[in-house]
Design a protein around this motif. Structure first.
Motif, short mmCIF file in Angstrom:
data_model
loop_
_atom_site.label_atom_id
_atom_site.label_comp_id
_atom_site.label_asym_id
_atom_site.label_seq_id
_atom_site.Cartn_x
_atom_site.Cartn_y
_atom_site.Cartn_z
N LEU A 106 3.19 42.28 72.38
CA LEU A 106 3.88 43.53 72.03
C LEU A 106 5.25 43.57 72.71
CD1 LEU A 106 3.76 46.31 70.65
CD2 LEU A 106 2.90 47.21 72.80
N ARG B 261 7.02 41.08 73.85
CA ARG B 261 7.89 40.03 73.29
C ARG B 261 8.48 40.50 71.97
NH1 ARG B 261 6.00 35.08 70.55
NH2 ARG B 261 8.01 35.04 69.55
N GLN B 262 7.63 41.07 71.15
CA GLN B 262 8.12 41.47 69.82
C GLN B 262 9.06 42.67 69.91
OE1 GLN B 262 5.21 39.61 66.64
NE2 GLN B 262 4.54 41.64 67.19
N ILE B 263 8.74 43.61 70.81
CA ILE B 263 9.66 44.74 70.99
C ILE B 263 11.01 44.21 71.46
CG2 ILE B 263 10.15 46.79 72.38
CD1 ILE B 263 7.17 47.36 72.46
N HIS B 264 10.96 43.26 72.39
CA HIS B 264 12.19 42.68 72.94
C HIS B 264 13.02 42.07 71.82
CE1 HIS B 264 14.55 41.30 76.36
NE2 HIS B 264 14.62 40.08 75.85
N HIS B 265 12.37 41.32 70.95
CA HIS B 265 13.11 40.62 69.88
C HIS B 265 13.64 41.61 68.84
CE1 HIS B 265 13.48 36.40 68.01
NE2 HIS B 265 14.34 37.19 67.42
N TRP B 266 12.81 42.57 68.44
CA TRP B 266 13.30 43.56 67.47
C TRP B 266 14.42 44.38 68.09
CZ3 TRP B 266 12.66 42.92 62.61
CH2 TRP B 266 11.47 42.41 62.09
N THR C 18 11.90 45.67 78.67
CA THR C 18 10.93 44.69 78.18
C THR C 18 11.26 43.31 78.71
OG1 THR C 18 12.28 44.53 76.17
CG2 THR C 18 10.33 45.93 76.06
N CYS D 148 9.41 50.10 69.04
CA CYS D 148 8.01 49.80 69.37
C CYS D 148 7.17 49.71 68.10
CB CYS D 148 7.44 50.87 70.29
SG CYS D 148 8.17 50.81 71.91
N THR E 163 -2.46 44.29 69.57
CA THR E 163 -1.01 44.46 69.49
C THR E 163 -0.59 45.57 68.53
OG1 THR E 163 -0.76 42.15 70.04
CG2 THR E 163 1.15 43.24 69.09
N GLY F 83 1.28 48.95 69.59
CA GLY F 83 2.62 49.26 69.10
C GLY F 83 2.66 50.62 68.45
N GLY G 19 7.86 46.40 66.73
CA GLY G 19 7.26 45.41 67.61
C GLY G 19 5.76 45.31 67.45
#
Lengths: 275, 484, 288
Positions: free
Chosen positions: B107, B109-114, B59, B275, C40, C44, B278
């Motif tokens: 998506l 970005r959020q997967i990366h952070h989680w 990611t 995922c 999103t 996901g 995320g």
């Protein structure tokens, strides 16, 4: 209003004052959209409500009351003005059950005409800021955001969810605040809140801030469940209580033999290994 | 079955043969396929970290195609209307664009952070497993230290990552990090000036952190992960005691095919969890925080959880600092530098400290059950309690808002709890371990008296007699205690 | 244990196949969602279902169909035999000995490598300037400067109501990270007591302090007007504005530096000099 400069004659001052007073009266009539006769009724109603609901702590002239034990029962209202009165009464923070109680948002004690009458009466007790009328239509959302982040988020947090102050004080959440309450609070500076005068945050800017605060009630959440929008604390909680728990459950499921009954044996297997 | 297998083999052979003709790896490959993995679920926790790292790299690589690590001022004109027209840095704008205008960008970005939060969580749980089972003892001290280094690198890279976005929260975090580095005696001003390219905020820090975040640290992590795994292969796994399990063997499942399949499945399932988070849980809503401004701050400013203990330590530290002869050691040095140094220093040194105290320098491939090592287990739990209190300290303001308490009372409570909670947690654990051992009729570790510990740590201990101390599970002794 | 019978896959086979088919459907769904403009949450969830389906299917296959035998592997001793170590030592020494005997060679090579290593450290110096007086001064230094708001407008005392607070900077430096200043108008009856020697630093009841916390530099943005307290939201350091911004709670050990104020001829607020102390977090030679 009128500077007392030596060169100015008394009659001029009077004339200017008269013009201004007339303008004020006309403006207030236009704003309240009520016939002039109603003003007197409202005044009487406001006074009546004040003398039943407020006088015991704030005094007949709104000068504040100090109890026989020397403790202050209620502060002076002579500088709170329309803004302070509107904020406290419309959010239900006043009246209090007892003077020891902390003001909190609750159900309004006065509605409609009574609220207006009482606010107007308290405003008439002294000199204080007006409760501005807010025009949300056309207010600049992004500008409001900038002003909010510069002036409000330190206490109320970037998401408007409120925050802790020192020694048990707290800045309340703004998510249930109505537009005019927000504007009145900024002008009046209730409790611990600083005052934001019209010279600092003028009419259009005020509208913008209020619009942004209103936006923060239901901001866009493109990322999914907002989990408070206050960042790492709830995020860490979700990471551990949902993410890590799920991962460990998966690992435990994969790592233990059994759940699924074996369907096919490998032919050349010498036999089950574990006793 | 055999016919289809033969048909497949015929198909596969040319490729395999072609490779082996050139590399001669058949034997090596067979050894690898036959590697035995012990049969306990807790041995797969480390894999969670590995897979999270893979997801982070994938990611992260995607995000680099859109992120611009530049502090050039621009005016936002993207699709998030509550910021349109606002001046901001290019870094923050590109993060907004990833969130609002790059399809699937948010998506990713959020997967990366989680994935980063779970990467760290997996490492910590894995570390706990290794600690409580004594899997760090000889010959695994080197790998323990590699693992601790990986933990430090992971923490640092997580911090570097969320500091890149140049939103209000990350800028505040960066300023705190700057001030902690500045507090280092003698060298602090130089370190910060070289790192930030001048006084805070400095012209270069975002750009430098970017290189550190996407290149330098991931490269080191990749190398050390490889070393970490290579050493595991060299040592072979530890295993829990059980029938047929001895110090000189490993009992479990072969790599091929079952374990490989399970591990592959675990990778996909790990990715699925990350995922899911995320997609469903919003993380780090930078558009709410706004662009960084050195004069602004929001209440409830916290770092990500793996830095929380440091932030909590900064919060509960009383307002003391040392000033003498015109020099000073500022307050943040003690919780920010000293505590962090002690934490990781003790982690690095633990295998050696423990061996010194117990006098046990032998090889161990059979893991301990935590209850059989009551003192180690109690110390471990006490340490966890210490850091949990620090972590809660970082949320003091959120806790006091949530529960309607005074933030001052909460912090005062933590100032005491940080000392009391470890003692309580440790002694409860100790008693529990002994109780469990007695119930199960298990032998416990031999005893070392408290008085001997200093001399043992200094390496001057001479055992009075060569025979090992026998286990004495029941004796209540005020002056003697069990250690490890 | 059932006898080998490849055709009756049974429940496990159906489960695994269902997982894979679900994953297929979710992957197609993901592509469709992306193609239709993206969303999103759907992306996901689709991604999670696709990955989770594959993962779960594989694990089910592994548990139900792949060999489950327990294997035992011998663990050879790690340390090399003495003879091996001796041979290695000998090999190493065969290379070292001819050089090690020649002291001059060793010493000069050592000198060359040390010098090279030391000289390679020098480019690090380019990373940043020498930390000079910058940490101890702000753009307020050097004479009277008007204080201005973020938009550059100067401030008159009348702009600030009682209990009002605004953030200002020295004119022309509204982007300086060490210069944000709080102008606070305390109430006349609030009991403000100026520090000895700073009686003339205020204008009426308007007082100015650095907004940068003396702990780790967060903006001390929370003004509790009723009590005259400034609170830092990062680590809860609390400063008493009425007593020279003295820290009364939390980790901060020093008062917020005060800015000397005056009025210029046009009635705007100016700073007559720099802050009373270096701004922000402490460092080793702050007082030197």
């Amino acid at each position: 209003m009128s500077d007392r400069r030596p060169g100015l004659r008394r009659r001029d001052v009077l004339a200017v004052g008269l013009v201004l007073a007339t303008a004020l009266v006309i403006t207030s009539l236009v704003i309240s959209r009520r016939p002039a006769a109603a003003g007197a009724d409202q005044q009487a109603r406001g006074r009546e409500l004040y003398l039943t609901g407020c006088v015991s702590c704030h005094g007949v002239k709104g000068e504040g009351v100090v109890g026989p034990d020397g403790r202050r029962r209620g502060p002076s209202l002579q500088t709170s003005g329309e803004a302070g009165a509107y904020y406290y009464l419309s959010t239900g923070r006043m009246p209090l059950g007892s003077s020891d109680e902390q003001p909190r948002r609750k159900k309004r004690a006065y509605e409609g005409a009574d609220l207006d009458a009482l606010v107007a009466y308290v405003a008439s007790l002294g000199t204080g800021p007006k409760a501005p009328i807010v025009h949300l239509a056309g207010a600049d959302l992004a500008k409001g955001g900038e002003l909010y982040r510069a002036n409000c988020q330190a206490c109320h947090s970037a998401s408007g969810s409120g925050g802790a102050l020192s020694y048990g004080r707290a800045a309340p959440s703004l998510h249930s605040a109505q537009p005019r309450e927000i504007a009145a609070a900024m002008r009046a500076g209730p409790g611990q809140m600083p005052v934001f005068s019209s010279r600092e945050i003028g009419g259009r800017d005020l509208d913008a801030v209020v619009r942004y605060v209103q936006y923060l009630r239901t901001p866009r959440d493109p990322g999914g469940l907002p989990i408070g929008r206050i960042g790492p604390i709830p995020e860490g909680f979700v990471a551990w209580s949902i993410g890590m728990v799920a991962l460990l459950a998966i690992v435990a499921w994969i790592g233990t033999r059994m759940p699924i009954r074996r369907e096919v044996e490998v032919p050349d297997q010498p036999g089950e290994g574990s006793p | 079955m055999s016919r289809t297998t033969r048909a497949r083999r015929a198909k596969r052979e040319p490729v395999g043969r072609w490779i082996d003709d050139r590399l001669g790896v058949a034997k090596l490959a067979r050894t690898a396929l036959n590697k035995v993995f012990p049969d306990h679920w807790s041995f797969m926790i480390g894999e969670l970290g590995l897979y999270s790292f893979v997801i982070l790299v994938l990611t992260g690589a995607y995000l680099t195609f859109f992120f611009r690590a530049s502090t050039t001022e621009v005016t936002y004109a993207g699709s998030y209307d509550a910021l349109r027209g606002v001046r901001m840095t290019e870094a923050y704008r590109s993060a907004l664009d990833i969130s609002f205008d790059v399809r699937a960008g948010l998506l990713m970005r959020q997967i990366h952070h989680w994935a980063a939060l779970l990467f760290l969580a997996s490492i910590v749980v894995h570390l706990g497993r290794v600690f409580f089972t004594g899997a760090f003892r000889r010959p695994r001290e080197i790998n323990w230290m590699v693992g601790v280094t990986l933990l430090i690198l992971a923490i640092f890279n997580g911090f570097a990552g969320y500091s890149l976005l140049d939103d209000q929260l990350s800028g505040t975090g960066l300023r705190i990090a700057y001030s902690i580095a500045l507090s280092i005696p003698v060298a602090g001003t130089w370190i910060t000036s070289l790192l930030f390219g001048g006084e805070f905020p400095g012209p270069d820090i975002i750009n430098r952190l970017y290189v550190i975040h996407i290149l330098i640290i991931p490269a080191i992590i990749t190398v050390l992960l490889t070393v970490h795994l290579a050493i595991v292969v060299r040592h072979k796994h530890t295993q829990f005691p059980g029938p047929g399990r001895r110090e000189d063997n490993v009992v479990g499942e072969r790599m091929w095919p079952t374990y490989a399949a399970k591990a592959t499945g675990l990778f996909f399932l790990t990715a699925a969890v990350v995922c899911f988070l995320g997609g469903v849980f919003q993380i780090n809503p930078i558009w709410i925080y706004g662009p960084f401004d050195a004069a602004q701050v929001s209440s409830a400013s916290q770092p990500d959880w793996y830095m929380g203990w440091l932030d909590g330590a900064l919060r509960i530290m009383p307002g003391w600092e040392i000033r003498a002869f015109g020099f000073e050691i500022p307050n943040p040095f003690f919780p920010g530098v000293l505590l962090a140094g002690l934490t990781f220093g003790l982690l690095f040194a633990w295998p050696f400290l423990e061996a010194r105290v117990t006098g046990d320098h032998g090889e161990h491939h059979i893991d301990d059950r935590p209850r059989q090592r009551p003192v180690r287990t109690a110390l471990g739990v006490a340490t966890i309690a210490f850091y949990v209190i620090l972590f809660l300290g970082a949320g003091a303001d959120v806790l006091s808002t949530t529960f309607g308490l005074s933030v001052n009372s909460v912090l005062w409570t933590f100032r005491f709890a940080v000392f009391v909670a470890p003692v309580v947690a440790g002694s409860v654990t100790y008693r529990l371990c002994r109780e469990l051992c007695r119930r199960d009729g298990l032998p416990m570790a031999s005893k070392v008296s408290w008085g001997e510990i200093p001399s043992r740590l200094l390496g001057r201990h001479r055992p009075p007699d060569a025979s090992p101390h026998p286990a004495e599970p029941d004796e209540p002794m005020p002056t003697h205690d069990e250690l490890v | 244990m059932t006898s080998p019978e490849p055709t009756s896959g049974g429940a496990a086979e159906r489960l695994a196949a269902a997982c894979f088919l679900l994953a297929t459907a979710a992957a197609i769904g993901l592509a469709v969602v992306y193609w239709r403009g993206g969303q999103t949450q759907l992306e996901g969830i689709m991604l999670a279902v696709a990955l989770g389906g594959i993962g779960m299917g594989i694990v089910v296959v592994a548990k139900a169909f792949l060999p489950d035998e327990e294997a035992t592997e011998a663990r050879e001793p790690l340390a090399s035999p003495e003879a091996e170590v001796a041979k290695l030592t000998a090999d190493l020494e065969s290379g070292e000995a001819p050089v090690a005997r020649r002291r001059v060679l060793v010493a000069s090579l050592g000198a060359a490598l040390t010098a090279l290593g030391a000289s390679l450290l020098f480019p690090i110096r380019s990373l940043g300037p020498r930390p000079g007086r910058g940490l101890k001064t702000t753009p307020y230094e050097g004479g009277r400067k008007r204080v201005v708001r973020a938009d550059g407008t100067p401030v008159r005392p009348a702009d600030l109501p009682e209990d009002g607070v605004i953030t200002v900077w020295p004119e022309g430096h509204t982007d300086a990270a060490d210069a944000p200043t709080l102008l606070i108008h305390v109430r006349p009856n609030q009991g403000f007591r100026p520090r000895p020697g700073r009686e003339g630093w205020t204008i009426g009841n308007i007082v100015a302090y650095s907004k940068i916390c003396t702990h780790v530099g967060c903006p001390v943005g929370l003004y509790q007007a009723a009590e005259g307290l400034l609170l830092c939201p990062c680590h809860q350091s609390t400063f008493n504005v009425l007593e020279g911004a003295r820290p009364i709670f939390g980790p901060a050990a020093r008062s917020l530096p005060q800015l000397p104020l005056a009025l210029d001829a046009a009635g705007y607020i100016v700073a007559t000099g720099d802050f009373s102390d270096p701004v922000g977090p402490g460092f080793w030679d702050r007082e030197r």
